[in-house]
Structure formats: C-alpha cells, structure tokens
Design an enzyme around this catalytic site. Sequence first.
Site, PDB file in Angstrom:
ATOM      1  N   LYS A  86      43.702  50.138  32.736  1.00 18.62           N
ATOM      2  CA  LYS A  86      42.439  49.510  32.375  1.00 18.62           C
ATOM      3  C   LYS A  86      41.534  50.553  31.718  1.00 18.62           C
ATOM      4  O   LYS A  86      41.351  51.649  32.236  1.00 18.62           O
ATOM      5  CB  LYS A  86      41.767  48.932  33.625  1.00 18.62           C
ATOM      6  CG  LYS A  86      40.664  47.931  33.353  1.00 18.62           C
ATOM      7  CD  LYS A  86      40.251  47.223  34.639  1.00 18.62           C
ATOM      8  CE  LYS A  86      39.234  46.132  34.349  1.00 18.62           C
ATOM      9  NZ  LYS A  86      38.862  45.379  35.573  1.00 18.62           N
ATOM     10  N   GLU A 120      37.937  32.333  46.825  1.00 17.73           N
ATOM     11  CA  GLU A 120      36.657  31.746  47.238  1.00 17.73           C
ATOM     12  C   GLU A 120      36.812  30.732  48.360  1.00 17.73           C
ATOM     13  O   GLU A 120      35.968  30.644  49.262  1.00 17.73           O
ATOM     14  CB  GLU A 120      35.986  31.062  46.034  1.00 17.73           C
ATOM     15  CG  GLU A 120      35.546  32.013  44.929  1.00 17.73           C
ATOM     16  CD  GLU A 120      36.644  32.332  43.933  1.00 17.73           C
ATOM     17  OE1 GLU A 120      36.382  33.110  42.996  1.00 17.73           O
ATOM     18  OE2 GLU A 120      37.769  31.799  44.078  1.00 17.73           O
ATOM     19  N   ARG A 180      34.492  26.424  43.277  1.00 22.49           N
ATOM     20  CA  ARG A 180      35.871  26.398  43.752  1.00 22.49           C
ATOM     21  C   ARG A 180      35.963  26.129  45.255  1.00 22.49           C
ATOM     22  O   ARG A 180      37.024  25.794  45.754  1.00 22.49           O
ATOM     23  CB  ARG A 180      36.546  27.735  43.444  1.00 22.49           C
ATOM     24  CG  ARG A 180      36.673  27.986  41.959  1.00 22.49           C
ATOM     25  CD  ARG A 180      37.496  29.206  41.656  1.00 22.49           C
ATOM     26  NE  ARG A 180      38.126  29.026  40.359  1.00 22.49           N
ATOM     27  CZ  ARG A 180      39.195  29.695  39.944  1.00 22.49           C
ATOM     28  NH1 ARG A 180      39.761  30.572  40.731  1.00 22.49           N
ATOM     29  NH2 ARG A 180      39.700  29.483  38.758  1.00 22.49           N
TER      30      ARG A 180
END
Length: 633
Positions: free
Chosen positions: A280, A367, A395
């Site tokens: 990354k 979540e 969600r």
Amino acid sequence: MELTEITSPSFIKKLNKDQMTQLAEDIRKFLIEKLSVTGGHIGPNLGVVELTIMLHRIFDSPDDKIIWDVGHQAYVHKILTGRACDFDSLRQYKGLCGFPKMIESEHDVWETGHSSTSLSAAMGMAAARDVKGDSNFVIPIIGDGALTGGMALEALNHIGHAKTNMIVILNDNEMSIAPNVGALHAVLGKLRTAGKYNSAKDELEYILKKIPAVGGKLASAAERVKDSLKYLLVSGIFFEELGFTYLGPIDGHDFNDLERNIQYAKKTEGPVLLHVITKKGKGFRPAEDDKRGTWHGTGPYKIETGDLIKSSSVAPSWSGLIAETVRNIAREDRRIVAITPAMPVGSKLESFASEFPDRFFDVGIAEQHATTMAAGLATQGMKPFLAIYSTFMQRAYDQMLHDISRQNLNVFIGIDRAGLVGADGETHQGVFDIAFLRHMPNLVIMMPKDENEGQHMVKTAIDYNEGPIVLRYPRGNGLGVPLDETLRPIPIGTWEVLREGHDVAVLTFGTSIPMALEAAETLAAKGIHVKVINARFIKPLDTAMLDRLFATGMPIMTVEEAVLAGGFGSAVLEYAHDSQQTVIPIQRMGIPDRFIEHGNVEELLAEIGMTAGHLADDLEILVKKHAVEREQV
C-alpha cells in the site's frame, strides 16, 4: 503515449515489459501530483498499479468483468480507461467520482463505495453469463480487509459450492483503512510466509509422473502425498477447502509473476483465488511507511515533505471531541467499553484504545457483528460505545432493530459523519440514518448544535439507563465554542429556544442551526420575526413545546440535513396530525428523494436549495401566505 491521451486500455496488450514498467512509473507520478491538490485515496491506488495494468493487458474489458471491491482503488483503472484528463476534478463538484461510476465509463461494471460486495456481484454476473451461454471472464478484486466482511464470506461459500468459473484476486496489503485484525488476517499472514504452494505442488506432480507406474496403489499414494503437501505448505488451506484453486502468494509488483499466474488461472476450471501481495502506498515514501492508515485517503498534501495541508480551524474535530469525552468519563466508569468496525483512526478512538486496551474492540469490517456484540456487552451490565459512520450503520439495520432496540439494551451508538460528507459522494452521505432509525421503538436520537452541547450529550448518553441512545455528529470540526468544565446530562426529549419570534418558527438541529439563525437575522431587517428552536432531540420530540407552538397558530418550518422521507419533519407532521393540529401550516426543508453526488458540502446544499438565502425566501413566502389565509378567514 501521454496518460491524458489514453482512450482505451487495449494499447497495453502491445507493450513489452520495459514499456509497462515505464507506464507504472508514469501512473504513480501522475497520481502523486494530482492527489496532492485534490486529495483522495492515494495509498490503495499506488499499491495496485502493476496489478491493474496486468488485468487490462490479459483481459478484455468491458466484455470481461473487472469488479473493484469498495472501489476506492480504481483510480489506475480510470486512467487506463481514458479518464486521466479529468483528474483535476477528482471528487470535486460535478467532477470525476472517487469510486467506479457506470455513467463515466462502460468499463465500470459495478458501482460501490462500501466493502465486501464484489464477490456477490461477481457471482451474479457469472451466473448470468452461464445462463446466457457466454464465455467471458469475471474478475472481482477484493482486499484482505474487505474479506472479513460477512457478505464476502457468504459469497465465497456459495461460489466454491457452485464451482463457478471465476478468478478472484485477493489484493493483500495487510491493511484496510487501519491495520487489519482478526483470525482470517492471521491465516493470510501464514499464507504470505508459506511459500508458493502451487509451484511446489506442480514440481511434486512432475516428479511423481517420472516414476514408472506400478498399479493403482502408487497412483493413490501419489494423490495422498499431494494432498498432504497441501496441508503442509498452506496452513489451514482455507480457500482450497471452500472449493477454490489457490494460487500464491504472488508478487503484485512483478509483471512476470502476475502474468504467469493469471494466465494459469484462465485455464483452470472452477473458481480460482489469486493471492496477490501488494505494498500500500508503493512509490511514495510517506504512504509506504504509514502504519496508522493516515495515507489511506487524505486531503491535499505537500509532495516534497508528505505534510498534510490541514484546515485552519482551531476547533476540535467532532469525532475527536466525542471520543475524548467518552475516554474522560471512562476513567471513572469501568462499565464503558468502545467498539469500532475497522475505524479506530477515523472515529478518533486510538487514545481510548491506548489507555484502555482491554476495553477497546476493533472487530474489523463487520458492522453487523459490532452491533450485536455491543448488545451482548450491554446484557452483562457494560455500557458499550459503538462508534460507527452513518453510511456504515445502514449495514446493521437488522441488528439495531432486533438485537438492541427490541431488547431495549443500554447501548450508546455514536453515529459519525451524520449529514452530507462531501467528496466521497453518494455512497457515503450520512443522510439516511434518521429515517431508518426513527421508527424503532425504545430508541432515543439526538444531535447537538455545537461541541459544548455535544460533550453534554455524551454525558447524557452514558447516564441514560432506559434503553439504547443515539448521538449523531457531523464530519469535520466544531464551531470553536468554549467548553464547560463540568459535564451535565440534558433532560431527554427537551428542546431549547435560541431566538424568540412570533411570525414563524424554525425547528432544526445540528449543522442546520447556523443557517436558520442567519436566515432569521436577514428577515428581522424586513420586520419578520423568526423563532429558532434547537430541536436537539429528534426522538422523542419535545411535544410540550410543540403544543405551545401549535397554540400560537404561527406557521412552522422544519429543516434537516437528512432525507425528508421519514425524517424529523415527518415526525412533526405525524404529531400534528395525531394531536389534530392540522390547521397549522407546516413546511419541510431537507434532502430530496434522490442520491446526492460528490462535491463540497456548501455546493451540494446550494444545489438542493438548503442555504440561509433559500430558507429566508421560503420563510418569507410562508409568513405572507399565512397572513393572507388568516385575513380570508
């Protein structure tokens, strides 16, 4: 070829490896320069440059379906499909979207902004292909962080069971927004260090074939040896047991390694998972060295130093204020624990985690689990603080309704990024939570006018022991008001009058209050006196104050930076109807029935007619219309 001259990715098929290496270098330089001005998801995109180039070299988009999970790492894909010339407008009003967008390009075959959706979408596209008798490839790219999402695991289970032809690219950079957590992350860590299972398996197969056949026993033994090797080299063989052919780990920055394995995957029947290791932020030292997730997505920055260009505001951030207030109270109240679904940095819970490591839980991109875990904690006398973005709370609707509200559990939910969020656009606007939470029994919903009231609302939520309570707070910084040293709870369901007036009343809360006060000041110069009320409790309503307002007969305007359908204004209308006050003129201002795209929040509010000027005009018309109607009566 200049990047801005690219119109189609087909040119990549003609490049040699040196030219592809130069292309990768040009793309990284381009991204670092452009995003230093506009901001954006710099880290994820620098990590997938070679991978994206190779996908477009080997596959034929859009016939072959390249599906980006979350979509925040699709900038390279946008460049290669002819949108480099639009990058000056990235995430700007009416400009290039920061996520895949079908109206931008035929190569964007799936729109998303939330994690863990790519595999289910890919299964749908692959099933459609098979029903129609087509032969195109379906290639979802999912990160190791997104793989922890329950929806992704459900899809893996189905794809493996159905033996669907699909090539899943697992982009493993050991990060999502913050460092990844959980058992699956540990499994991937073992895979990274286990060596190339597929290469070793092929070598063993080659050796076994050299041995003269001596009957079925040797053949059977060979298969058992190969199977044992699988268990030896790939700890847990998680993906193989789910029905996938596992290839990897693969160097995501090595064109030869990528091409060899992707071509192998194309020839393999059934679902294949390519475990690609990427870095990354590759190519930009500040992003490469980032361990906190700061460079996942940023605002503008200085290329030379990597310093972020910060807002000049001296007021605390809303996320920081709420998290710090919770931490301060937690020092005296050991019931308090904090939970976040992979957002410890965004929700500013790092200090809480550092001070109370045994009372902090980052559950990863999960979540639903986070919400029901909070419910479980509450059943045992704890006071969980669940910090979750409004857009991600969507969600966990069922868990909020069924596990928290239905059981009337003492959970404190901090809904971060409530209201318009700006540059991330329609996938992230926090404008739906009031509408989908307000109808839940037992729930209290509140939003402060400023950070001082915000810290008192934290105290209110922690002291409240009659069920679940929600505190909404916006993105960005507060107003810079002085903070009281002593915290006090605010009586549930009470509003306050911020400005007296007798011609019309404005009921609003949170970020819309300054707009209402400005509109009232404008109208005062015209002799129209506006009563401005801080309706800080969205549920329950302050019905005593509403009854007094109804008794005056003055018209009412509700204002909310949230969807009108089912929102706060709807609640006021419902109460007026139920109390038979239908003769009182009540108008509503808020988010219309459509998705709001990306741009500066002020520009978006102007577009939908939510400014002090618009409000003043609407109030003046309302007052004059009401005066005419009274005269006619």
